[in-house]
Design a protein around this motif. Sequence first.
Motif, PDB file in Angstrom:
ATOM      1  N   MET A   1       1.072  -1.623  -0.447  1.00  0.00           N
ATOM      2  CA  MET A   1      -0.223   0.088  -0.560  1.00  0.00           C
ATOM      3  C   MET A   1       1.274   1.086   0.404  1.00  0.00           C
ATOM      4  O   MET A   1       1.956   1.166   0.941  1.00  0.00           O
ATOM      5  N   THR A   2       0.551   2.359  -0.977  1.00  0.00           N
ATOM      6  CA  THR A   2       1.309   3.334  -0.784  1.00  0.00           C
ATOM      7  C   THR A   2       0.286   4.777  -0.379  1.00  0.00           C
ATOM      8  O   THR A   2      -0.527   4.954  -1.081  1.00  0.00           O
ATOM      9  N   ILE A   3       0.855   5.211   0.554  1.00  0.00           N
ATOM     10  CA  ILE A   3       0.351   6.320   1.168  1.00  0.00           C
ATOM     11  C   ILE A   3       1.072   7.550   0.661  1.00  0.00           C
ATOM     12  O   ILE A   3       2.096   7.870  -0.255  1.00  0.00           O
ATOM     13  N   GLU A   4      -0.567   8.809   0.034  1.00  0.00           N
ATOM     14  CA  GLU A   4      -0.410   9.652  -0.751  1.00  0.00           C
ATOM     15  C   GLU A   4      -0.390  10.995   0.280  1.00  0.00           C
ATOM     16  O   GLU A   4      -0.952  11.061   1.244  1.00  0.00           O
ATOM     17  N   TYR A   5       0.817  12.005  -0.081  1.00  0.00           N
ATOM     18  CA  TYR A   5       0.166  12.967   0.900  1.00  0.00           C
ATOM     19  C   TYR A   5      -0.016  14.352   0.013  1.00  0.00           C
ATOM     20  O   TYR A   5      -0.080  14.130  -1.091  1.00  0.00           O
ATOM     21  N   ARG A   6      -1.236  15.143   0.280  1.00  0.00           N
ATOM     22  CA  ARG A   6      -1.428  15.835  -0.207  1.00  0.00           C
ATOM     23  C   ARG A   6      -2.044  17.047   0.586  1.00  0.00           C
ATOM     24  O   ARG A   6      -1.760  17.238   2.306  1.00  0.00           O
TER      25      ARG A   6
ATOM     26  N   ILE B   1      -6.231   8.890   6.954  1.00  0.00           N
ATOM     27  CA  ILE B   1      -5.521   8.810   7.593  1.00  0.00           C
ATOM     28  C   ILE B   1      -4.728   9.651   8.771  1.00  0.00           C
ATOM     29  O   ILE B   1      -4.152   8.562   9.551  1.00  0.00           O
ATOM     30  N   GLY B   2      -4.633  10.489   8.454  1.00  0.00           N
ATOM     31  CA  GLY B   2      -3.128  11.347   9.167  1.00  0.00           C
ATOM     32  C   GLY B   2      -3.955  12.865   8.929  1.00  0.00           C
ATOM     33  O   GLY B   2      -4.007  12.801   7.197  1.00  0.00           O
ATOM     34  N   LEU B   3      -3.634  13.592   9.401  1.00  0.00           N
ATOM     35  CA  LEU B   3      -3.048  14.958   8.738  1.00  0.00           C
ATOM     36  C   LEU B   3      -2.546  16.052  10.183  1.00  0.00           C
ATOM     37  O   LEU B   3      -2.775  15.941  11.002  1.00  0.00           O
ATOM     38  N   VAL B   4      -2.376  16.884   9.420  1.00  0.00           N
ATOM     39  CA  VAL B   4      -1.732  18.281  10.593  1.00  0.00           C
ATOM     40  C   VAL B   4      -2.225  19.710   9.946  1.00  0.00           C
ATOM     41  O   VAL B   4      -2.095  19.718   8.345  1.00  0.00           O
ATOM     42  N   ARG B   5      -2.812  20.065  10.960  1.00  0.00           N
ATOM     43  CA  ARG B   5      -2.993  21.181  10.952  1.00  0.00           C
ATOM     44  C   ARG B   5      -2.315  22.958  10.688  1.00  0.00           C
ATOM     45  O   ARG B   5      -1.653  22.334  12.244  1.00  0.00           O
ATOM     46  N   ALA B   6      -2.488  24.137  10.109  1.00  0.00           N
ATOM     47  CA  ALA B   6      -1.810  24.776  11.108  1.00  0.00           C
ATOM     48  C   ALA B   6      -2.918  26.561  10.476  1.00  0.00           C
ATOM     49  O   ALA B   6      -3.601  26.112   9.839  1.00  0.00           O
ATOM     50  N   LEU B   7      -2.116  27.120  11.625  1.00  0.00           N
ATOM     51  CA  LEU B   7      -2.611  28.764  11.109  1.00  0.00           C
ATOM     52  C   LEU B   7      -1.740  29.484  11.474  1.00  0.00           C
ATOM     53  O   LEU B   7      -1.244  28.912  12.573  1.00  0.00           O
TER      54      LEU B   7
END
Length: 133
Positions: free
Chosen positions: A1-6, A52-58
């Motif tokens: 399985m390949t993880i794609e980052y967006r 399956i994962g995320l990080v957010r920024a302000l």
Amino acid sequence: MTIEYRQTRDFTEEDLRRLFLSVGWELGRYPKRLVTAMRNSTHVISAWDGVIGLVRALDDGATIAFLHYVLVDPKYQGRHIGDELMKRIMKNFTDLLHVKVIPVRSEDHHVLRALRIPPVRQLLGNGEEEHAE
């Protein structure tokens, strides 16, 4: 399985509900608000095999950025997905003076040290600063 980052701020309510509840975050019970929060964020980097994962920024674009919601589905933890999310989002802040991570659990400080992010300072009720270790 390949993880794609967006780098995207567009998510379905179901994507966010499932991810947030997978890590035990009660915010998953408010998926409509999470969709709005992501759309109003300055940056969001996500990992996909489904979300399956995320990080957010302000950030203000000049002096400071606040990172929030660094999370990875437990089924995918231990694969350095969180590390990759942090490395990718930090590329947006090379010219800023400060990057703060909120909230920070003490067991996650090793990740911040590896990325050269100083510990978060917490303001006490009396106006003095306390340094997280």
